[in-house]
Design a protein around this motif. Structure first.
Motif, PDB file in Angstrom:
ATOM      1  N   ALA A 182     -50.753  38.843 -30.440  1.00 30.85           N
ATOM      2  CA  ALA A 182     -49.398  39.085 -29.655  1.00 30.85           C
ATOM      3  C   ALA A 182     -49.200  40.792 -29.997  1.00 30.85           C
ATOM      4  CB  ALA A 182     -48.284  38.300 -30.462  1.00 30.85           C
ATOM      5  N   PRO A 183     -50.205  41.395 -29.600  1.00 34.08           N
ATOM      6  CA  PRO A 183     -50.066  42.750 -29.626  1.00 34.08           C
ATOM      7  C   PRO A 183     -48.948  43.608 -28.874  1.00 34.08           C
ATOM      8  CG  PRO A 183     -52.051  42.559 -28.282  1.00 34.08           C
ATOM      9  CD  PRO A 183     -51.544  41.324 -28.672  1.00 34.08           C
ATOM     10  N   HIS A 184     -48.100  42.997 -27.960  1.00 34.09           N
ATOM     11  CA  HIS A 184     -47.312  43.225 -27.310  1.00 34.09           C
ATOM     12  C   HIS A 184     -46.033  43.179 -28.015  1.00 34.09           C
ATOM     13  CE1 HIS A 184     -47.438  39.105 -26.527  1.00 34.09           C
ATOM     14  NE2 HIS A 184     -46.429  39.093 -25.815  1.00 34.09           N
ATOM     15  N   ILE A 185     -45.678  42.314 -28.644  1.00 28.68           N
ATOM     16  CA  ILE A 185     -44.471  42.254 -29.752  1.00 28.68           C
ATOM     17  C   ILE A 185     -44.359  42.599 -31.076  1.00 28.68           C
ATOM     18  CG2 ILE A 185     -43.314  40.570 -27.754  1.00 28.68           C
ATOM     19  CD1 ILE A 185     -43.991  38.289 -30.128  1.00 28.68           C
ATOM     20  N   ILE A 186     -45.831  42.519 -31.441  1.00 28.99           N
ATOM     21  CA  ILE A 186     -46.099  42.923 -32.579  1.00 28.99           C
ATOM     22  C   ILE A 186     -46.853  44.116 -32.745  1.00 28.99           C
ATOM     23  CG2 ILE A 186     -47.347  42.312 -34.851  1.00 28.99           C
ATOM     24  CD1 ILE A 186     -47.026  39.487 -34.193  1.00 28.99           C
ATOM     25  N   SER A 187     -46.437  45.245 -33.415  1.00 24.29           N
ATOM     26  CA  SER A 187     -47.049  46.547 -33.629  1.00 24.29           C
ATOM     27  C   SER A 187     -47.079  47.140 -35.023  1.00 24.29           C
ATOM     28  CB  SER A 187     -46.273  47.699 -32.587  1.00 24.29           C
ATOM     29  OG  SER A 187     -44.962  47.568 -32.976  1.00 24.29           O
ATOM     30  N   PRO A 188     -48.161  47.886 -35.370  1.00 31.51           N
ATOM     31  CA  PRO A 188     -48.272  48.552 -36.689  1.00 31.51           C
ATOM     32  C   PRO A 188     -46.985  49.539 -36.925  1.00 31.51           C
ATOM     33  CG  PRO A 188     -50.293  48.798 -35.502  1.00 31.51           C
ATOM     34  CD  PRO A 188     -49.424  48.115 -34.588  1.00 31.51           C
ATOM     35  N   LEU A 189     -46.630  49.333 -38.327  1.00 25.96           N
ATOM     36  CA  LEU A 189     -45.236  50.256 -38.793  1.00 25.96           C
ATOM     37  C   LEU A 189     -45.753  51.038 -40.071  1.00 25.96           C
ATOM     38  CD1 LEU A 189     -42.512  51.185 -38.125  1.00 25.96           C
ATOM     39  CD2 LEU A 189     -41.698  49.039 -39.355  1.00 25.96           C
ATOM     40  N   HIS A 190     -45.726  52.172 -40.221  1.00 31.55           N
ATOM     41  CA  HIS A 190     -45.901  52.882 -41.397  1.00 31.55           C
ATOM     42  C   HIS A 190     -44.646  53.080 -42.289  1.00 31.55           C
ATOM     43  CE1 HIS A 190     -46.747  56.636 -44.012  1.00 31.55           C
ATOM     44  NE2 HIS A 190     -47.866  55.757 -44.016  1.00 31.55           N
ATOM     45  N   ALA A 247     -56.161  32.320 -30.286  1.00 28.22           N
ATOM     46  CA  ALA A 247     -55.409  31.938 -28.951  1.00 28.22           C
ATOM     47  C   ALA A 247     -54.451  32.900 -28.958  1.00 28.22           C
ATOM     48  CB  ALA A 247     -55.086  30.588 -28.890  1.00 28.22           C
ATOM     49  N   PRO A 248     -54.656  33.878 -27.825  1.00 28.60           N
ATOM     50  CA  PRO A 248     -53.528  35.119 -27.497  1.00 28.60           C
ATOM     51  C   PRO A 248     -52.107  33.975 -27.119  1.00 28.60           C
ATOM     52  CG  PRO A 248     -55.201  35.667 -26.696  1.00 28.60           C
ATOM     53  CD  PRO A 248     -55.622  34.179 -27.225  1.00 28.60           C
ATOM     54  N   LEU A 249     -50.920  34.550 -27.537  1.00 29.13           N
ATOM     55  CA  LEU A 249     -49.581  34.236 -27.248  1.00 29.13           C
ATOM     56  C   LEU A 249     -49.278  34.721 -25.435  1.00 29.13           C
ATOM     57  CD1 LEU A 249     -47.516  34.391 -30.495  1.00 29.13           C
ATOM     58  CD2 LEU A 249     -47.865  32.363 -29.267  1.00 29.13           C
ATOM     59  N   PRO A 250     -48.468  33.907 -24.821  1.00 27.63           N
ATOM     60  CA  PRO A 250     -48.257  34.534 -23.579  1.00 27.63           C
ATOM     61  C   PRO A 250     -47.756  36.086 -23.325  1.00 27.63           C
ATOM     62  CG  PRO A 250     -47.287  32.307 -23.564  1.00 27.63           C
ATOM     63  CD  PRO A 250     -47.724  32.810 -25.228  1.00 27.63           C
ATOM     64  N   GLY A 251     -48.769  36.654 -22.774  1.00 24.68           N
ATOM     65  CA  GLY A 251     -48.544  37.993 -22.438  1.00 24.68           C
ATOM     66  C   GLY A 251     -49.407  38.811 -23.450  1.00 24.68           C
ATOM     67  N   LEU A 272     -40.805  46.872 -21.124  1.00 23.39           N
ATOM     68  CA  LEU A 272     -41.111  45.692 -20.378  1.00 23.39           C
ATOM     69  C   LEU A 272     -42.583  45.341 -20.949  1.00 23.39           C
ATOM     70  CD1 LEU A 272     -40.231  46.058 -16.635  1.00 23.39           C
ATOM     71  CD2 LEU A 272     -39.076  44.820 -18.264  1.00 23.39           C
ATOM     72  N   ALA A 273     -43.354  46.246 -21.279  1.00 22.31           N
ATOM     73  CA  ALA A 273     -44.777  46.224 -21.836  1.00 22.31           C
ATOM     74  C   ALA A 273     -44.672  45.336 -23.222  1.00 22.31           C
ATOM     75  CB  ALA A 273     -45.460  47.392 -21.662  1.00 22.31           C
ATOM     76  N   HIS A 274     -43.840  45.872 -23.921  1.00 18.97           N
ATOM     77  CA  HIS A 274     -43.624  45.523 -25.338  1.00 18.97           C
ATOM     78  C   HIS A 274     -42.902  44.058 -25.210  1.00 18.97           C
ATOM     79  CE1 HIS A 274     -44.948  48.271 -28.238  1.00 18.97           C
ATOM     80  NE2 HIS A 274     -44.373  49.388 -27.774  1.00 18.97           N
ATOM     81  N   SER A 275     -41.933  43.751 -24.382  1.00 22.77           N
ATOM     82  CA  SER A 275     -41.618  42.448 -24.338  1.00 22.77           C
ATOM     83  C   SER A 275     -42.420  41.394 -23.711  1.00 22.77           C
ATOM     84  CB  SER A 275     -40.154  42.680 -23.729  1.00 22.77           C
ATOM     85  OG  SER A 275     -39.248  43.509 -24.271  1.00 22.77           O
ATOM     86  N   TYR A 276     -43.089  41.683 -22.523  1.00 23.72           N
ATOM     87  CA  TYR A 276     -43.696  40.836 -21.737  1.00 23.72           C
ATOM     88  C   TYR A 276     -45.236  40.722 -21.619  1.00 23.72           C
ATOM     89  CZ  TYR A 276     -38.988  40.223 -20.453  1.00 23.72           C
ATOM     90  OH  TYR A 276     -37.452  40.051 -20.510  1.00 23.72           O
ATOM     91  N   GLY A 277     -45.639  41.825 -22.240  1.00 24.69           N
ATOM     92  CA  GLY A 277     -47.106  42.198 -22.152  1.00 24.69           C
ATOM     93  C   GLY A 277     -47.714  41.910 -20.682  1.00 24.69           C
ATOM     94  N   THR A 278     -48.830  41.236 -20.713  1.00 23.42           N
ATOM     95  CA  THR A 278     -49.362  40.893 -19.240  1.00 23.42           C
ATOM     96  C   THR A 278     -48.507  40.167 -18.369  1.00 23.42           C
ATOM     97  OG1 THR A 278     -50.536  38.935 -19.867  1.00 23.42           O
ATOM     98  CG2 THR A 278     -51.684  41.028 -20.092  1.00 23.42           C
ATOM     99  N   ILE A 303     -42.931  39.743 -13.417  1.00 24.09           N
ATOM    100  CA  ILE A 303     -41.363  40.291 -13.177  1.00 24.09           C
ATOM    101  C   ILE A 303     -41.556  41.462 -12.062  1.00 24.09           C
ATOM    102  CG2 ILE A 303     -39.560  41.459 -14.178  1.00 24.09           C
ATOM    103  CD1 ILE A 303     -40.245  40.446 -16.979  1.00 24.09           C
ATOM    104  N   LEU A 304     -42.377  42.070 -12.002  1.00 24.57           N
ATOM    105  CA  LEU A 304     -42.515  43.167 -11.112  1.00 24.57           C
ATOM    106  C   LEU A 304     -43.041  42.648  -9.582  1.00 24.57           C
ATOM    107  CD1 LEU A 304     -43.799  46.159 -13.170  1.00 24.57           C
ATOM    108  CD2 LEU A 304     -41.512  45.585 -12.627  1.00 24.57           C
ATOM    109  N   ASN A 305     -43.732  41.755  -9.557  1.00 25.60           N
ATOM    110  CA  ASN A 305     -44.273  40.832  -8.716  1.00 25.60           C
ATOM    111  C   ASN A 305     -44.134  41.642  -7.105  1.00 25.60           C
ATOM    112  OD1 ASN A 305     -44.898  38.405  -7.296  1.00 25.60           O
ATOM    113  ND2 ASN A 305     -42.823  37.724  -7.211  1.00 25.60           N
ATOM    114  N   GLY A 306     -44.912  42.611  -7.048  1.00 18.00           N
ATOM    115  CA  GLY A 306     -45.151  43.252  -5.807  1.00 18.00           C
ATOM    116  C   GLY A 306     -43.888  44.347  -5.490  1.00 18.00           C
ATOM    117  N   ALA A 307     -43.270  44.649  -6.220  1.00 15.56           N
ATOM    118  CA  ALA A 307     -42.098  45.595  -6.118  1.00 15.56           C
ATOM    119  C   ALA A 307     -42.725  46.917  -6.058  1.00 15.56           C
ATOM    120  CB  ALA A 307     -41.115  45.640  -7.189  1.00 15.56           C
ATOM    121  N   ARG A 308     -42.257  47.840  -5.062  1.00 14.11           N
ATOM    122  CA  ARG A 308     -43.027  49.185  -4.685  1.00 14.11           C
ATOM    123  C   ARG A 308     -41.824  50.175  -5.269  1.00 14.11           C
ATOM    124  NH1 ARG A 308     -46.033  48.727   0.901  1.00 14.11           N
ATOM    125  NH2 ARG A 308     -47.545  47.075   0.205  1.00 14.11           N
TER     126      ARG A 308
END
Length: 510
Positions: free
Chosen positions: A78-86, A386-390, A420-426, A431-436
């Motif tokens: 889950a690299p989108h919602i979990i990240s390294p912290l010093h 097994a990656p979690l969703p996103g 959005l990247a941190h919350s939902y990953g892929t 969500i963006l679904n074709g928006a321009r």
């Protein structure tokens, strides 16, 4: 009457983790939760995936090793919602000698087969960026690495993955009674809204109700618990950011406890936690003035600029069910490990006592090893890879993924793109679904929350109320005013009128 292999009661991190693991083994699974998913303890953590450096002083080497190994697994999945912290630990000579801290950090580096994070090292606070926020007398420190996590989203992602694999997930559904009928359980569920009821049958029951673990056994199942938990209230405060860098602090308080000060949601600092014995309804836990004062004093011993109770923009509390039956042990010294109470009389029942968010996946795997005697299912550790969703980000390289998002959606403000990247990953592509452009995302409710994201949260993540959206699935509540919150509530109410949010089969109504 519907029949399931496994019924999991409790929609926190342990319950959703067990449900996900079980359905991945081919079992028919039902999970119910009395409130929203992650409403209580699992969304009231310090937001860390860590080994627990301070547990070394209590000689809990097994727990620390297990947690450090899981830190690596979860960071990959889950690299989108979990990240390294010093983390920076200023040396307080009155608490522990420097050699002892250095030895503890060296042990911490090696217990968990560290591969993804850098090693610990000494720090000269007169030159390091973290030293500028500290009082001048602090000149020596130590640095090490752990991870931060969006705790409520970790729960949601486990529930989503379970549902996508075939589990039935029922938020806002109470398990009223569970009675043994032969070798099975006959369970009465009470749903949301008008409180409609139905009865289901399960071959085995999991009690993952957290701080309610013993009361659920006594009231709903009517069996005598063999073990107990100690209920401990932990409170946190959030203030405008106290420092300009992205390092966290681990501070040794005068009472021997540890207090964290962590960069939070770009513009804030998260400070916690307290540990006091709690009596009463776990759902009613609230941060007290005494706790706020305690946390302010703890950090003011270290920071140049003092923090006052008036600076607090948000405070939250959770009740931790700590499994430690030793007499006379203080709350801060109570174990964070867990115990799985397994019984087959009058029918198969597994109860979870204790635990911490970092070790939830291993807890779920060990639970399934016990339950395999009922189902004869495989006991392999399938969730390990097994990656979690996103989280299906190549090589778990979040920054590389984020650069791709910015390149693809050039019209998206970078602050919004990163959130959005941190919350939902892929999953952000859904969500963006074709928006321009931003106008393609629908109504803007404030602070970068658009209708497209809100609709996704309703459709895919069981969101029903403004609190679900603003305080659990995100922390946008820190930036919303009353009028903006009221507009989100109005939109959700209109959506509920147009279509029921949740069918009683546990899936959002498309």
């Amino acid at each position: 009457m519907e029949t399931y292999d496994l019924l999991v009661v409790g929609g926190g991190i342990n319950g959703t983790g067990i449900a996900r693991d079980a359905v991945g083994r081919g079992l028919r699974v039902l999970l119910c939760e009395q409130a929203d998913l992650a409403s209580f303890t699992s969304s009231a953590s310090t937001k860390l995936i860590h080994g627990g450096l301070r547990y070394l002083q209590y000689y809990e080497f097994g727990l620390v090793t297990k947690a450090l190994k899981e830190r690596e697994v979860l960071l990959r999945n889950a690299p989108h919602i979990i990240s390294p912290l010093h983390f920076v630990m200023p040396h307080n000579a009155s608490r522990r000698p420097a050699w002892m801290i250095r030895a503890g950090l060296m042990l911490y580096d090696h217990l968990g087969e560290r591969k993804l994070l850098p090693p610990s090292k000494g720090i000269n606070l007169r030159w390091h960026a973290a030293g500028r926020a500290l009082v001048p007398s602090l000149v020596k420190g130590f640095g090490y690495w752990d991870c931060r996590v969006q705790d409520a989203r970790l729960v949601l992602l486990n529930a989503m993955d379970a549902a996508q694999r075939g589990a039935t997930v029922l938020p806002r559904t109470r398990c009223v009674t569970a009675c043994a009928r032969g070798r099975n359980w006959s369970v009465l569920l009470r749903g949301p809204g008008n409180g409609s009821e139905r009865r289901v049958v399960a071959r085995a029951l999991v009690n993952a109700t957290g701080p309610w673990v013993t009361s659920f056994l006594g009231e709903a199942v009517q069996v005598r618990p063999e073990h107990t938990v100690r209920l401990v209230q932990g409170s946190h405060i959030v203030v405008p950011k106290c420092f300009e860098h992205d390092h966290a602090y681990i501070l040794q308080n005068n009472d021997g406890r540890i207090v964290f000060a962590i960069p939070y949601e770009q513009d804030f600092t998260l400070i916690g936690t307290t540990e006091t014995l709690y009596h009463g309804d776990p759902a009613a836990a609230r941060t007290t003035e005494i706790e706020v004062g305690y946390l302010c004093r703890a950090v003011n011993r270290y920071f140049r600029e003092p923090i006052r109770p008036a600076d607090v923009v948000w405070a939250y509390s959770g009740v931790r069910p700590l499994y430690d039956e030793r007499e006379g042990v203080e709350a801060s010294a109570a174990s964070r490990d867990y115990l799985l109470e397994w019984r087959t009389d009058p029918a198969p029942l597994l109860s979870v006592f204790g635990g911490k968010i970092t070790t939830y996946r291993m807890l779920a795997w060990e639970a399934m090893r016990k339950l395999s005697s009922v189902f004869g299912c495989d006991t392999g550790d399938w969730t390990r890879r097994a990656p979690l969703p996103g989280g299906d980000i190549p090589h778990a390289d979040f920054e590389g993924f984020y650069r791709g998002v910015v390149a693809r959606y050039r019209w998206l403000p970078q602050t919004l793109a990163r959130r959005l990247a941190h919350s939902y990953g892929t999953r952000l592509h859904q969500i963006l679904n074709g928006a321009r452009g931003l106008d393609g995302l629908g109504e803007h409710f404030g602070a970068g929350l658009y209708e497209a994201e809100l609709r996704y949260l309703v459709d895919a993540e069981w969101a029903v109320t403004a609190a679900d959206v603003l305080w659990r699935r995100s922390k946008l509540g820190l930036r919303f005013n009353e009028a903006q919150t009221a507009r989100v509530t109005q939109w959700l109410a209109a959506e509920q009128t147009r279509r029921p949010f949740m069918a009683f089969d546990g899936q959002p109504v498309r």
